[in-house]
Scaffold this active site. Structure first.
Site, PDB file in Angstrom:
ATOM      1  CB  ILE A 108      -0.906   0.027   1.247  1.00 52.71           C
ATOM      2  CG1 ILE A 108      -1.745  -1.251   1.324  1.00 52.71           C
ATOM      3  CG2 ILE A 108      -1.800   1.263   1.250  1.00 52.71           C
ATOM      4  CD1 ILE A 108      -2.440  -1.445   2.661  1.00 52.71           C
ATOM      5  CB  CYS A 109       1.528   3.884  -2.390  1.00 49.83           C
ATOM      6  SG  CYS A 109       2.426   5.444  -2.539  1.00 49.83           S
ATOM      7  CG  LEU A 110      -2.052   5.722   3.470  1.00 48.12           C
ATOM      8  CD1 LEU A 110      -2.889   6.642   2.578  1.00 48.12           C
ATOM      9  CD2 LEU A 110      -2.979   4.794   4.258  1.00 48.12           C
TER      10      LEU A 110
END
Length: 213
Positions: A108-110
């Site tokens: 996840i890119c967060l």
């Protein structure tokens, strides 16, 4: 050192509102290092109706270091003669099709899972942020470039694909899609073609039939 008391408190607090929010966190092991999070797909998105599971690993420095989260994968084994003793291929399915989530690993890119993490945040707020990411993709800062390009250049195909993946992999029962596949196959259409067309139209059986005819 991992603050186990803090983790236990978070699990209790999260469970109090699990019925209303749909956000759940439960341990995968006795030492509370490995957890599994659950979030419902946001209403009004291609993920609506899906139940998404997220693997959570807590580092020794939690809560001063962010938790590691990735969407859970489903591994399927195949063999040429249907014998598990002679496996020839492995397919890994991710439950979500999204520009900021890797379709290969579930990463996840967060920002709050990286440099914007704060000890004031909790596992629940992190999961709520992941849920919000499903509602508001950021294709200009992608985790998966292929999905991001589809989102930017062919949005309707992106929506159809995301909805199909949700129907196929993220619902508690996938019989809906399988019933449609079986019905169309019984009409004489090749299964591979049926699945491909159903994915292209987001699982709409009537549209699939029109394209197959």
């Amino acid at each position: 050192m991992l603050d186990f008391a803090r983790v236990q408190k978070e699990l209790v607090e999260c469970s109090k509102d699990a019925e209303g929010s749909g956000i759940k966190v439960s341990p995968k092991s006795d030492n509370l290092v490995l957890l599994i999070g659950t979030i419902p797909g946001p209403v009004g998105t291609p993920y609506e109706g899906g139940i998404f599971q997220i693997d959570i690993t807590l580092p020794d420095g939690y809560p001063f270091e962010p938790p590691k989260m990735q969407f859970k994968t489903k591994v399927c084994l195949f063999s040429s003669d249907h014998c598990l003793s002679e496996l020839v291929a492995v397919m890994v399915w991710i439950f979500v099709w999204h520009p900021n989530i890797s379709s290969q690993s579930g990463a996840i890119c967060l920002d709050i899972l990286k440099d914007q993490w704060s000890p004031a945040l909790t596992l629940k707020t992190a999961l709520l942020s992941v849920q919000a990411l499903l509602s508001a993709p950021q294709p200009d800062d992608p985790q998966d470039a292929v999905v991001a390009q589809q989102y930017l250049k062919d949005y309707q195909t992106f929506v159809n694909t995301a909805r199909y993946w949700t129907e196929s992999f993220a619902k508690e029962s996938t019989r809906g899609i399988e019933d449609k596949v079986q019905k169309l196959v019984e009409m004489g259409f090749p299964e591979a073609q049926v699945r491909s067309v159903l994915e292209a139209v987001g699982g709409d059986e009537n549209l699939a039939l029109e394209r197959l005819l």
